[in-house]
Design a protein around this motif. Structure first.
Motif, PDB file in Angstrom:
ATOM      1  N   GLY A   1     -22.189  -7.164 -16.331  1.00 23.97           N
ATOM      2  CA  GLY A   1     -21.089  -6.948 -15.401  1.00 23.97           C
ATOM      3  C   GLY A   1     -21.438  -7.276 -13.971  1.00 23.97           C
ATOM      4  O   GLY A   1     -22.078  -8.281 -13.687  1.00 23.97           O
ATOM      5  N   ALA A   2     -21.049  -6.404 -13.079  1.00 27.86           N
ATOM      6  CA  ALA A   2     -21.146  -6.668 -11.642  1.00 27.86           C
ATOM      7  C   ALA A   2     -22.591  -6.850 -11.188  1.00 27.86           C
ATOM      8  O   ALA A   2     -23.525  -6.264 -11.734  1.00 27.86           O
ATOM      9  N   LEU A   3     -22.742  -7.705 -10.149  1.00 27.53           N
ATOM     10  CA  LEU A   3     -24.037  -7.933  -9.513  1.00 27.53           C
ATOM     11  C   LEU A   3     -23.968  -7.450  -8.074  1.00 27.53           C
ATOM     12  O   LEU A   3     -23.037  -7.807  -7.338  1.00 27.53           O
TER      13      LEU A   3
ATOM     14  N   HIS B   1     -29.803 -17.323   2.907  1.00 25.12           N
ATOM     15  CA  HIS B   1     -30.614 -17.231   1.694  1.00 25.12           C
ATOM     16  C   HIS B   1     -29.899 -16.510   0.553  1.00 25.12           C
ATOM     17  O   HIS B   1     -30.489 -16.340  -0.517  1.00 25.12           O
ATOM     18  N   HIS B   2     -28.658 -16.103   0.761  1.00 33.34           N
ATOM     19  CA  HIS B   2     -27.972 -15.286  -0.244  1.00 33.34           C
ATOM     20  C   HIS B   2     -26.785 -16.050  -0.832  1.00 33.34           C
ATOM     21  O   HIS B   2     -25.776 -16.282  -0.144  1.00 33.34           O
ATOM     22  N   GLU B   3     -26.920 -16.429  -2.103  1.00 41.16           N
ATOM     23  CA  GLU B   3     -25.859 -17.188  -2.758  1.00 41.16           C
ATOM     24  C   GLU B   3     -24.549 -16.422  -2.805  1.00 41.16           C
ATOM     25  O   GLU B   3     -23.461 -17.016  -2.807  1.00 41.16           O
ATOM     26  N   GLY B   4     -24.630 -15.087  -2.820  1.00 40.42           N
ATOM     27  CA  GLY B   4     -23.427 -14.274  -2.863  1.00 40.42           C
ATOM     28  C   GLY B   4     -22.519 -14.490  -1.668  1.00 40.42           C
ATOM     29  O   GLY B   4     -21.293 -14.326  -1.772  1.00 40.42           O
TER      30      GLY B   4
ATOM     31  N   LEU C   1     -23.773 -23.906 -20.930  1.00 41.97           N
ATOM     32  CA  LEU C   1     -24.704 -25.032 -20.812  1.00 41.97           C
ATOM     33  C   LEU C   1     -24.619 -25.575 -19.389  1.00 41.97           C
ATOM     34  O   LEU C   1     -23.691 -26.306 -19.048  1.00 41.97           O
ATOM     35  N   GLY C   2     -25.540 -25.173 -18.539  1.00 46.14           N
ATOM     36  CA  GLY C   2     -25.530 -25.624 -17.151  1.00 46.14           C
ATOM     37  C   GLY C   2     -24.429 -25.013 -16.318  1.00 46.14           C
ATOM     38  O   GLY C   2     -24.135 -25.497 -15.227  1.00 46.14           O
ATOM     39  N   LEU C   3     -23.817 -23.955 -16.800  1.00 49.27           N
ATOM     40  CA  LEU C   3     -22.711 -23.309 -16.098  1.00 49.27           C
ATOM     41  C   LEU C   3     -22.929 -21.799 -16.027  1.00 49.27           C
ATOM     42  O   LEU C   3     -23.125 -21.153 -17.065  1.00 49.27           O
ATOM     43  N   MET C   4     -22.898 -21.253 -14.809  1.00 56.16           N
ATOM     44  CA  MET C   4     -22.756 -19.817 -14.656  1.00 56.16           C
ATOM     45  C   MET C   4     -21.295 -19.516 -14.966  1.00 56.16           C
ATOM     46  O   MET C   4     -20.394 -20.121 -14.386  1.00 56.16           O
ATOM     47  N   SER C   5     -21.054 -18.606 -15.881  1.00 55.03           N
ATOM     48  CA  SER C   5     -19.707 -18.437 -16.410  1.00 55.03           C
ATOM     49  C   SER C   5     -19.380 -16.957 -16.552  1.00 55.03           C
ATOM     50  O   SER C   5     -20.114 -16.207 -17.187  1.00 55.03           O
ATOM     51  N   GLY C   6     -18.277 -16.554 -15.915  1.00 55.40           N
ATOM     52  CA  GLY C   6     -17.885 -15.154 -15.979  1.00 55.40           C
ATOM     53  C   GLY C   6     -16.597 -14.942 -15.232  1.00 55.40           C
ATOM     54  O   GLY C   6     -15.618 -15.657 -15.438  1.00 55.40           O
ATOM     55  N   ALA C   7     -16.575 -13.954 -14.329  1.00 49.99           N
ATOM     56  CA  ALA C   7     -15.388 -13.670 -13.538  1.00 49.99           C
ATOM     57  C   ALA C   7     -15.809 -13.141 -12.181  1.00 49.99           C
ATOM     58  O   ALA C   7     -16.819 -12.448 -12.056  1.00 49.99           O
ATOM     59  N   MET C   8     -15.012 -13.484 -11.165  1.00 49.89           N
ATOM     60  CA  MET C   8     -15.260 -13.030  -9.802  1.00 49.89           C
ATOM     61  C   MET C   8     -14.086 -12.201  -9.315  1.00 49.89           C
ATOM     62  O   MET C   8     -13.241 -12.664  -8.542  1.00 49.89           O
ATOM     63  N   GLY C   9     -14.000 -10.987  -9.795  1.00 47.21           N
ATOM     64  CA  GLY C   9     -12.982 -10.059  -9.318  1.00 47.21           C
ATOM     65  C   GLY C   9     -11.569 -10.604  -9.412  1.00 47.21           C
ATOM     66  O   GLY C   9     -11.156 -11.131 -10.451  1.00 47.21           O
ATOM     67  N   THR C  10     -10.823 -10.509  -8.314  1.00 46.78           N
ATOM     68  CA  THR C  10      -9.416 -10.916  -8.313  1.00 46.78           C
ATOM     69  C   THR C  10      -9.247 -12.421  -8.424  1.00 46.78           C
ATOM     70  O   THR C  10      -8.133 -12.886  -8.686  1.00 46.78           O
TER      71      THR C  10
ATOM     72  N   GLY D   1     -24.122  -7.185  -4.280  1.00 43.95           N
ATOM     73  CA  GLY D   1     -24.117  -8.157  -3.211  1.00 43.95           C
ATOM     74  C   GLY D   1     -23.472  -9.476  -3.569  1.00 43.95           C
ATOM     75  O   GLY D   1     -23.500 -10.419  -2.768  1.00 43.95           O
ATOM     76  N   ARG D   2     -22.876  -9.545  -4.742  1.00 45.91           N
ATOM     77  CA  ARG D   2     -22.234 -10.790  -5.182  1.00 45.91           C
ATOM     78  C   ARG D   2     -20.870 -10.453  -5.769  1.00 45.91           C
ATOM     79  O   ARG D   2     -20.625  -9.315  -6.179  1.00 45.91           O
ATOM     80  N   PRO D   3     -19.949 -11.423  -5.819  1.00 42.48           N
ATOM     81  CA  PRO D   3     -18.580 -11.109  -6.249  1.00 42.48           C
ATOM     82  C   PRO D   3     -18.395 -11.053  -7.755  1.00 42.48           C
ATOM     83  O   PRO D   3     -17.299 -10.767  -8.233  1.00 42.48           O
ATOM     84  N   TRP D   4     -19.438 -11.307  -8.523  1.00 41.44           N
ATOM     85  CA  TRP D   4     -19.304 -11.336  -9.979  1.00 41.44           C
ATOM     86  C   TRP D   4     -18.949  -9.951 -10.530  1.00 41.44           C
ATOM     87  O   TRP D   4     -19.571  -8.956 -10.186  1.00 41.44           O
ATOM     88  N   THR D   5     -17.940  -9.926 -11.408  1.00 41.95           N
ATOM     89  CA  THR D   5     -17.600  -8.702 -12.129  1.00 41.95           C
ATOM     90  C   THR D   5     -17.894  -8.847 -13.623  1.00 41.95           C
ATOM     91  O   THR D   5     -17.953  -7.856 -14.347  1.00 41.95           O
ATOM     92  N   GLU D   6     -18.061 -10.083 -14.077  1.00 43.64           N
ATOM     93  CA  GLU D   6     -18.547 -10.395 -15.427  1.00 43.64           C
ATOM     94  C   GLU D   6     -19.491 -11.572 -15.286  1.00 43.64           C
ATOM     95  O   GLU D   6     -19.194 -12.521 -14.555  1.00 43.64           O
ATOM     96  N   CYS D   7     -20.627 -11.527 -15.974  1.00 46.89           N
ATOM     97  CA  CYS D   7     -21.631 -12.583 -15.851  1.00 46.89           C
ATOM     98  C   CYS D   7     -22.007 -13.143 -17.207  1.00 46.89           C
ATOM     99  O   CYS D   7     -22.129 -12.405 -18.180  1.00 46.89           O
ATOM    100  N   GLY D   8     -22.209 -14.436 -17.242  1.00 45.70           N
ATOM    101  CA  GLY D   8     -22.683 -15.101 -18.448  1.00 45.70           C
ATOM    102  C   GLY D   8     -23.231 -16.472 -18.095  1.00 45.70           C
ATOM    103  O   GLY D   8     -23.175 -16.898 -16.935  1.00 45.70           O
ATOM    104  N   TYR D   9     -23.792 -17.143 -19.082  1.00 41.83           N
ATOM    105  CA  TYR D   9     -24.313 -18.486 -18.846  1.00 41.83           C
ATOM    106  C   TYR D   9     -23.989 -19.354 -20.046  1.00 41.83           C
ATOM    107  O   TYR D   9     -24.181 -18.963 -21.196  1.00 41.83           O
TER     108      TYR D   9
END
Length: 295
Positions: A218-220, A278-281, A232-241, A222-230
């Motif tokens: 789920g959430a990370l 330095h923060h991708e978020g 093939l070469g893609l960060m894949s999930g959801a970013m809140g709204t 300092g970052r907007p991710w609310t669902e996280c996954g990976y």
């Protein structure tokens, strides 16, 4: 005041830019998305099999691309970060692998997940060997020429890196990014991912295969991710709204980026955002705000 450079493209083709869209930036780990696209193109034309063991190893190309091969990452090595900070020349491939693999594999292939830049170095080497072409030539043939992108190319020397929009330019050697570091402008980053999700780079079955996601949580902080996954070469999930998102973030000395496709908005939007720090978020959060304000 932090400055952002962004480019967004809607499903209907409307484009909106802010900041400097001509300056070239290091793409950092967004390069992984391009490596995966090249691998899938080579799979389509029969040049390689994603599920065959690589060169007598115990893992497959697919496992390298979705980080399930069990390989460690050099990002955990203090000596690596010290050498980069000191402005040293990159280690040899042999020294890197010796240091990173000193304690062996993290887990048996397919039995876990762990982000590995080493895995993507090996993936790039595999697609180059299978095709007989350099990574630069593969990018040109499979991506830049079909989409008409003119700014994207690997940077391999301090002199090439010195031409980029990045505070570390002139001091950093891009050879420390062992899977290769593409560079280009923010417009071409957005157009590349838009081209992917518009079906201009891969067949429909290959694009679907690329998006098969390993859920990671789920959430990370300092970052907007609310669902996280990976995938093939893609960060894949959801970013809140902003809803579902697929693409990649990248970061290195002094600058970061986020390049994502958001299919759940009123109209799907693909965007790229580059900034310093330095923060991708920070780049991810700003991109999420901009795509939601697109309409």
């Amino acid at each position: 005041m932090q400055r952002f450079h962004s480019y967004c493209i809607s499903g209907s083709g409307e484009e909106r830019a802010e900041g400097d869209t001509e300056a070239r930036f290091p793409y950092w780990s967004f390069t992984k998305t391009v490596i995966a696209i090249c691998a899938l193109k080579l799979s389509e034309n029969g040049s390689l099999d994603l599920d065959s063991l690589i060169g007598g190893q115990v893992y497959t190309l697919r496992q390298l691309l979705n980080h399930t091969a069990g390989l460690p990452d050099y990002g955990a090595l203090k000596d690596y970060h010290d050498a980069v900070a000191a402005g040293e020349e990159p280690w040899s491939r042999e020294k890197l692998l010796s240091a990173a693999l000193a304690r062996g594999m993290l887990f048996a292939p397919g039995e876990g997940w762990s982000y590995s830049n080493i895995g993507y170095m090996l993936a790039r080497e595999n697609i180059e060997a299978a095709s007989g072409l350099s990574f630069a030539n593969l990018v040109e043939a499979f991506i830049s020429t079909p989409l008409g992108l003119t700014s994207i190319a690997p940077v391999t020397t301090r002199e090439e890196f010195a031409q980029l929009r990045c505070e570390a330019a002139g001091k950093y050697h891009p050879g420390w990014v062992y899977h290769g570091c593409l560079a280009g402008n923010v417009r071409d980053a957005a157009r590349l991912l838009h081209g992917l999700f518009s079906g201009k780079l891969l067949s429909a079955p290959s694009l679907a295969e690329m998006q098969v996601t390993i859920p990671l949580g789920g959430a990370l902080e300092g970052r907007p991710w609310t669902e996280c996954g990976y995938a093939l070469g893609l960060m894949s999930g959801a970013m809140g709204t902003a809803g579902r998102s697929a693409g990649h973030s990248g970061g290195g000395p002094s600058c970061v980026n986020a390049v994502y496709h958001f299919p759940d908005l009123r109209e799907p939007v693909t965007g790229a955002c580059f900034t310093d720090g330095h923060h991708e978020g920070v780049a991810e959060t700003e991109l999420g705000r901009r795509v939601q304000n697109f309409g």
